[in-house]
Design an enzyme around this catalytic site. Structure first.
Site, PDB file in Angstrom:
ATOM      1  N   LYS A   1       0.891  -1.149   0.155  1.00  0.00           N
ATOM      2  CA  LYS A   1      -0.091   0.022   0.086  1.00  0.00           C
ATOM      3  C   LYS A   1       1.022   1.435  -0.070  1.00  0.00           C
ATOM      4  CE  LYS A   1      -4.019  -1.784   2.818  1.00  0.00           C
ATOM      5  NZ  LYS A   1      -4.958  -1.535   1.660  1.00  0.00           N
TER       6      LYS A   1
ATOM      7  N   ARG B   1     -10.447 -11.463   1.817  1.00  0.00           N
ATOM      8  CA  ARG B   1     -10.974 -12.349   1.188  1.00  0.00           C
ATOM      9  C   ARG B   1     -10.462 -13.678   1.303  1.00  0.00           C
ATOM     10  NH1 ARG B   1     -11.570  -8.973  -4.227  1.00  0.00           N
ATOM     11  NH2 ARG B   1     -11.224  -7.319  -2.749  1.00  0.00           N
TER      12      ARG B   1
HETATM   13  N1  BES Z   1      -8.017  -3.785   4.432  1.00  0.00           N
HETATM   14  C1  BES Z   1      -8.317  -3.403   3.054  1.00  0.00           C
HETATM   15  C2  BES Z   1      -9.629  -2.665   2.880  1.00  0.00           C
HETATM   16  C3  BES Z   1      -9.517  -1.197   3.356  1.00  0.00           C
HETATM   17  C4  BES Z   1      -9.583  -0.062   3.012  1.00  0.00           C
HETATM   18  C5  BES Z   1     -10.064  -1.202   4.872  1.00  0.00           C
HETATM   19  C6  BES Z   1      -9.705   1.061   3.514  1.00  0.00           C
HETATM   20  C7  BES Z   1     -10.473  -0.106   5.509  1.00  0.00           C
HETATM   21  C8  BES Z   1     -10.132   1.214   4.916  1.00  0.00           C
HETATM   22  C9  BES Z   1      -8.169  -4.657   2.128  1.00  0.00           C
HETATM   23  O1  BES Z   1      -7.604  -5.707   2.615  1.00  0.00           O
HETATM   24  C10 BES Z   1      -7.768  -4.016   0.989  1.00  0.00           C
HETATM   25  O2  BES Z   1      -6.523  -3.474   0.743  1.00  0.00           O
HETATM   26  N2  BES Z   1      -8.544  -4.168  -0.315  1.00  0.00           N
HETATM   27  C11 BES Z   1      -8.125  -3.751  -1.565  1.00  0.00           C
HETATM   28  C12 BES Z   1      -8.664  -4.767  -2.816  1.00  0.00           C
HETATM   29  C13 BES Z   1      -8.117  -4.541  -3.899  1.00  0.00           C
HETATM   30  C14 BES Z   1      -6.562  -4.807  -3.903  1.00  0.00           C
HETATM   31  C15 BES Z   1      -8.835  -5.434  -4.703  1.00  0.00           C
HETATM   32  C16 BES Z   1      -8.700  -2.646  -1.679  1.00  0.00           C
HETATM   33  O3  BES Z   1      -9.878  -2.114  -1.403  1.00  0.00           O
HETATM   34  O4  BES Z   1      -8.245  -1.635  -2.190  1.00  0.00           O
HETATM   35 ZN    ZN Z   2      -5.539  -5.402   1.842  1.00  0.00          ZN
END
Ligand code: BES
Ligand code: ZN
Ligand code: ZN
Length: 520
Positions: A298, A372
């Site tokens: 990230k 997931r």
């Molecule tokens: N933990 C994150 C989602 C999240 C985002 C939680 C903002 C709280 C606040 C999750 O694991 C994630 O990173 N999801 C990705 C999925 C994508 C790579 C398909 C996302 O939402 O960007």
């Molecule tokens: Zn994530």
């Protein structure tokens, strides 16, 4: 906070601060507010009259006015040293949740003034205020008020060395005695509210912990300690068991961290026993104690927030605490999949293919879509433990935050009955969940060229739905409700009724959903 329910008239009650609610009777746009006190006490109304003058107090939700009572007022009968008027907003918008927030506002107004003892008067409704308010039962009123007050008491300053002690010592909820039945109802609601608020606050305290303190192992230890105290069975497994169960999807996430994962199983068995074909509810939580994104790392901006990526797990642990104390007549099994998502020499990589416990093969396209993966095995495992109905909670997607913001969390389901029960639970919990689709025509979004499915959608569009479709694959034919709480688990702004930080979203709704399956 020592919270009591007291049956008495508000006038004669001695307290440093008495909070009384007010609503705005005005309807239509651009009209002057018409505040109305929700009390039958003439002494309170007299004392408040001047503060309610035109334009001074609008009775907006979260608005307060403080009056120091005078000798005159006290000799007239009002015994409180201060009167706090708390706005609940427009009469037409009135709901139990406004009352919950109103009670919270009273507590936080006292805290801000270092007042350690206060009383809150039950709302008393006259014919003027319309039917919507009159319908409230003493049980739900008491429950909502105590919940709001208990949630408001907490501030997340555990780690600040200069924190100021502004705890409230005593809170009295004052209700005028009407009849024995109302008294009983209020007592039941009050007791339930205390249990549910304690559970939600426990969830919040877990979510508040930083990733270096709350590792998966520590989450397991805290869940176990709660279960021991509450009389629930609890097993905490780690790497060996996860591999033994062939949870390759969960393990793919876990293996990239120095911190061992935790698979937490908590079981509530009703004392009386239930019919053989009775439902068994499975509560599955995403417990990523820190989400760096892994190899698909990230951006660093805001990454510190990813300590709350275990809020779904914390909601399930909190819900189990309340379930153990409320004792519904239904068996409940909670499965928490906890790991840290890290980049490392041993971490999963984009392009890796794993076989989940169910046998489904998964192409890992993005290592940041780790929630997931752990839930896939958690949902399947819950089914092997005999669960007939599933509910999961997860801070799953940023896309859900984009879609719904912070006022509603995402709700998905493959079963109308289970979903309807959840939506009914919302009327009591007051939480905001908005249903989004996960119909089979979205399935092609997650079809992989390489394996059965992939862990992202074909592109960014409808990302919360792609994630739900992925989970749906593992719920299979089992009735399932999915809660994407990414946007609601952390309060970015403080409100008059609640502090900045962890919200404890979903605990109240999940507990109510579980109770709706109780055989009694
Ligand atoms: N933990 C994150 C989602 C999240 C985002 C939680 C903002 C709280 C606040 C999750 O694991 C994630 O990173 N999801 C990705 C999925 C994508 C790579 C398909 C996302 O939402 O960007
Ligand atoms: Zn994530
Ligand atoms: Zn995550």
């Amino acid at each position: 906070m020592n919270t009591k329910l007291i049956f008495a008239d508000v006038d004669g009650f001695q307290t440093p601060m008495l909070a009384v609610f007010a609503v705005d009777l005005a309807t239509g746009k651009n009209v002057e507010p018409r505040p109305l006190l929700l009390t039958s006490s003439i002494d309170v109304a007299d004392a408040a009259a001047r503060a309610l003058g035109p334009g001074e107090f609008k009775a907006a939700l979260g608005e307060t006015a403080l009056i120091h009572t005078t000798e005159d007022m006290r000799s007239a009968g009002l015994q409180a040293e201060r009167l706090l008027i708390v706005g609940l907003g427009k009469t037409k918008d009135f709901s139990l949740d406004k009352l919950r927030k109103g009670a919270g506002t009273a507590v936080r107004a006292a805290k801000a003034r270092s007042i350690r003892e206060l009383a809150i008067a039950f709302p008393e409704v006259s014919a003027q205020t319309g039917e919507s308010i009159e319908q409230l039962s003493a049980k739900l009123t008491a429950r909502a008020m105590v919940e709001g007050a208990e949630l408001a008491e907490l501030d997340w300053d555990t780690y600040r060395s200069n924190r100021k002690d502004s705890n409230i010592n005593d809170l009295s909820m004052i209700i005028a005695v009407k009849d024995e039945a109302t008294e009983k109802e209020a007592q039941t609601g009050f007791a339930e509210g205390l249990i549910i608020a304690a559970a939600q606050n426990f969830t919040r305290s877990l979510v508040n912990e930083p990733g270096n303190v709350l590792t998966p192992t520590e989450l397991g230890a805290r869940a176990k300690a709660m279960c021991d105290e509450a009389g629930l069975a609890c097993q905490v497994y780690s790497s060996e068991k996860i591999q033994e169960l062939k949870m390759e999807a969960f393990w793919a996430v876990a293996k990239g961290s120095e911190q061992p994962p935790a698979l937490i199983v908590m079981t509530y068995q009703p004392a009386k026993g239930v019919a053989k074909d009775a439902p068994v509810l499975g509560l599955v939580g995403k417990g990523i104690t820190f989400d760096t994104g892994g190899i698909s790392i990230k951006p660093s901006d805001g990454m510190e927030k990813m300590k709350y990526d275990m809020a779904g797990a914390a909601a399930m642990i909190g819900a189990m605490h309340a379930i153990a104390r409320l004792k519904p007549a239904v068996k409940v099994v909670a499965v928490v999949c906890s790991a840290e998502n890290m980049p490392d020499g041993r971490a999963m990589k984009p392009g890796d293919v794993v076989t989940a416990m169910s046998g489904t093969t998964i192409e890992i396209v993005n290592t940041d879509a780790e929630g997931r993966l752990v839930l896939a095995d958690g949902l399947h495992y819950a089914k092997t433990l005999g669960c007939t109905h599933l509910i999961d909670a997860a801070t799953l997607t940023g896309a859900c935050v984009v879609a719904l913001g912070a006022l509603n969390a995402g709700l998905f389901s493959n079963d109308e009955k289970s979903c309807a029960k959840f939506e009914q639970a919302l009327a009591v919990s007051g939480e905001g969940f908005w249903r989004l689709p996960c119909t089979d025509d979205y399935r092609e979004r997650i079809t992989s060229e390489i394996a059965d499915i992939m862990n992202t959608g074909k592109n960014r569009w409808g990302g919360a739905i792609s994630a739900a479709m992925f989970l749906k694959e593992f719920a299979g034919d089992t009735p399932w409700v999915h809660l994407d709480i990414a946007g609601c688990a952390w309060n970015e702004e403080k409100k008059p009724w609640i502090a900045y930080g962890p919200s404890g979203i979903a605990v109240r709704s999940i507990v109510e959903w579980v109770r709706s399956y109780s055989a009694q």
